[in-house]
Motif scaffolding. Structure first.
Motif, short mmCIF file in Angstrom:
data_model
loop_
_atom_site.label_atom_id
_atom_site.label_comp_id
_atom_site.label_asym_id
_atom_site.label_seq_id
_atom_site.Cartn_x
_atom_site.Cartn_y
_atom_site.Cartn_z
N VAL A 1 7.19 -0.77 1.37
CA VAL A 1 8.03 -0.45 0.22
C VAL A 1 7.51 0.79 -0.51
O VAL A 1 8.26 1.70 -0.84
CB VAL A 1 8.10 -1.65 -0.75
CG1 VAL A 1 8.82 -1.26 -2.04
CG2 VAL A 1 8.81 -2.82 -0.08
N GLN A 2 6.19 0.81 -0.78
CA GLN A 2 5.61 1.92 -1.52
C GLN A 2 5.76 3.25 -0.78
O GLN A 2 5.90 4.30 -1.40
CB GLN A 2 4.13 1.65 -1.78
CG GLN A 2 3.87 0.59 -2.84
CD GLN A 2 2.40 0.40 -3.11
OE1 GLN A 2 1.55 0.61 -2.24
NE2 GLN A 2 2.07 -0.04 -4.31
N VAL B 1 2.90 1.21 10.77
CA VAL B 1 1.89 0.54 11.59
C VAL B 1 0.91 -0.23 10.72
O VAL B 1 0.61 -1.41 10.96
CB VAL B 1 1.13 1.56 12.47
CG1 VAL B 1 -0.03 0.89 13.19
CG2 VAL B 1 2.08 2.21 13.47
N THR B 2 0.41 0.41 9.66
CA THR B 2 -0.55 -0.24 8.77
C THR B 2 0.05 -1.49 8.13
O THR B 2 -0.58 -2.55 8.08
CB THR B 2 -1.00 0.72 7.66
OG1 THR B 2 -1.52 1.91 8.27
CG2 THR B 2 -2.07 0.09 6.80
N GLY B 3 1.27 -1.37 7.64
CA GLY B 3 1.94 -2.51 7.02
C GLY B 3 2.12 -3.66 7.98
O GLY B 3 1.93 -4.83 7.62
N ILE C 1 -1.50 -11.80 1.68
CA ILE C 1 -1.88 -10.80 2.66
C ILE C 1 -0.66 -10.31 3.42
O ILE C 1 -0.48 -9.11 3.65
CB ILE C 1 -2.92 -11.39 3.65
CG1 ILE C 1 -4.18 -11.80 2.91
CG2 ILE C 1 -3.26 -10.37 4.74
CD1 ILE C 1 -5.18 -12.55 3.76
N GLY C 2 0.21 -11.25 3.80
CA GLY C 2 1.43 -10.87 4.49
C GLY C 2 2.30 -9.95 3.65
O GLY C 2 2.83 -8.94 4.13
N ILE C 3 2.45 -10.29 2.38
CA ILE C 3 3.30 -9.50 1.49
C ILE C 3 2.67 -8.14 1.19
O ILE C 3 3.38 -7.16 0.93
CB ILE C 3 3.57 -10.27 0.18
CG1 ILE C 3 4.35 -11.54 0.49
CG2 ILE C 3 4.34 -9.41 -0.80
CD1 ILE C 3 5.68 -11.29 1.22
#
Length: 450
Positions: free
Chosen positions: A359-360, A142-144, A350-352
């Motif tokens: 990924v993390q 959700v955060t991503g 910001i998007g990445i």
């Protein structure tokens, strides 16, 4: 004075840092060295902090003033335990620009105040009950998604500025790219600032810069302050920003804790309250919303100096610098082409960053809940879906953020009730990859190395 976190111990001899050691938040180097490190923090935050008011049309000097005041307030509220500079948050760009179109600058400032108050209230709850409930409400998927859609939603704004002066914009963007790979250390981390300077020079040569207001401005004077106006219609624009600020702030505290080897969970709520208070204060006086700055984490990582004394220096210097109207007008002369080149990089970053969160945290997109949450939220945010209910208008960022939360928790509740989702939400570490198949359908085998 110790309650303010201003009672620092001298680290060693105050002149050097031994290999493997760091200058902790409650320590400092000699004052000349501390002032030097503090100046580096001002330079590090400079480019990004000024881009927000330039893009949104707000006074740069006012934003700088509240950035410095907010930093000092942050240090006081956290009692000097969390070294951080509070610069302008890019998460506020889209809602400020959208609300300005309907309610003007004063209406946008009202939204900034509301976001700050909401963040401070969340911080109070976190300080009382811990941050576990936030992690459950906003897991990495959700955060991503929310962070990613905020950056990608701004893509049209970057394109419009780029089209205004393509040559200048391209020079700015290419410089940012080259500096980031050609140089190490602090210069490499300041690639955006260097790109803006080079782009500004190109724009000046091409006659795209107007110095009229700067020439007539005084060298010393007060920043331009403006009171906010409060409209119910801006609520939907600024609510998603609060979620992003929570994620950024908690991530900052965890990063500092990891680098200093200290457990800072006990002050994570205070950090949120401080950021919220600084943002609300900025909105009350005409500044942009603030957030903890990753750029300054880079400075700390490079120098190994995490002393809050350096941040007191940075905050005070920022406030002093804001009392030069001529300097503020100079910053305001940055033309559209330069903004277009820098924004192409910044908005994409910001998007990445949202993708980086996935990924993390090893988000597993084989899980249909994760896949659906990200897919729907991103399209709503990027396409800027809009929903109007009376005076209340929800745009792509608000709707995309709401979709991420509702889809994730709704699908998870249904899947749990039905027992239909077997895929884990995160990828299992150490799980062997499936064997690759040759085109003819036979399995390839690799020779064992000796």
């Amino acid at each position: 004075m110790s309650m303010l976190g201003t009672k620092w111990k001298l680290h060693g001899n105050g002149k050097s840092i031994r290999p493997g050691e760091v200058v902790r938040p409650d320590e400092r180097l000699t004052w000349p060295l501390t002032i030097g490190v503090g100046m580096q923090h001002v330079v590090a935050m400079f480019g990004a902090t000024f881009l927000v008011p330039i893009i949104t049309g707000m006074p740069p000097a006012t934003t700088l003033f509240f950035s410095g005041i907010g930093t000092l307030l942050f240090l006081v509220i956290t009692r000097g335990k969390v070294p951080s500079y509070l610069g302008s948050s890019f998460a506020f760009i889209a809602p400020i620009m959208a609300s300005q179109q309907q309610y003007g600058v004063a209406g946008a400032l009202g939204g900034v105040v509301l976001a700050g108050v909401a963040l401070a209230l969340i911080g109070a709850v976190v300080q009382k009950f811990g941050a576990g409930w936030i992690n459950r409400l906003m897991p990495p998927i959700v955060t991503g998604a929310i962070v990613a859609l905020i950056g990608l939603n701004l893509a049209p704004a970057a394109k419009n500025n780029f089209d205004a002066a393509p040559i200048t914009a391209l020079a700015t963007l290419v410089t940012i790219i080259l500096v980031s790979v050609f140089f190490r250390g602090i210069l490499g981390r300041l690639s955006i600032l260097v790109g803006v300077v080079v782009g500004y020079f190109v724009a000046t040569v091409r006659g795209e810069v107007d110095f009229a207001k700067m020439d007539s401005a005084a060298w010393i004077g007060l920043p331009h302050f403006q009171a906010p106006e409060f409209h119910f219609g801006v609520v939907g624009l600024f609510v998603p920003v609060v979620l992003v600020l929570v994620a950024e702030n908690i991530g900052h505290v965890k990063s500092v804790a990891a680098m200093t080897g200290q457990n800072l969970d006990g002050v994570s709520g205070r950090a949120l309250m401080a950021d919220g208070a600084a943002t609300a204060l900025a909105g009350l006086g005409g500044g942009s919303g603030t957030t903890t700055y990753a750029e300054n984490i880079g400075v700390m990582a490079a120098t190994k100096v995490y002393s809050t004394a350096a941040y007191w220096v940075a905050g005070i210097f920022a406030v002093v610098l804001s009392f030069s109207p001529k300097f503020g007008e100079l910053i305001a002369t940055v033309p559209a082409g330069v903004l277009g080149g820098a924004a192409t990089m910044l908005y994409g970053m910001i998007g990445i960053l949202g993708v980086k969160i996935w990924v993390q945290n090893k988000v597993n997109f084989s899980n249909p809940i994760n896949l659906t949450t990200a897919a729907v939220a991103l399209i709503i945010g990027i396409a800027d879906y809009t929903w109007t209910i009376g005076d209340l208008k929800f745009t792509g960022i608000a709707l995309g953020s709401a979709a991420a939360l509702l889809i994730y928790h709704g699908m998870k509740a249904l899947a749990t009730a039905r027992g239909t989702v077997a895929e884990p939400e995160t990828e299992l570490v150490g799980t062997p990859a499936p064997a690759a198949k040759a085109s003819g359908g036979t399995k390839r085998t690799s020779k064992k190395r000796r």
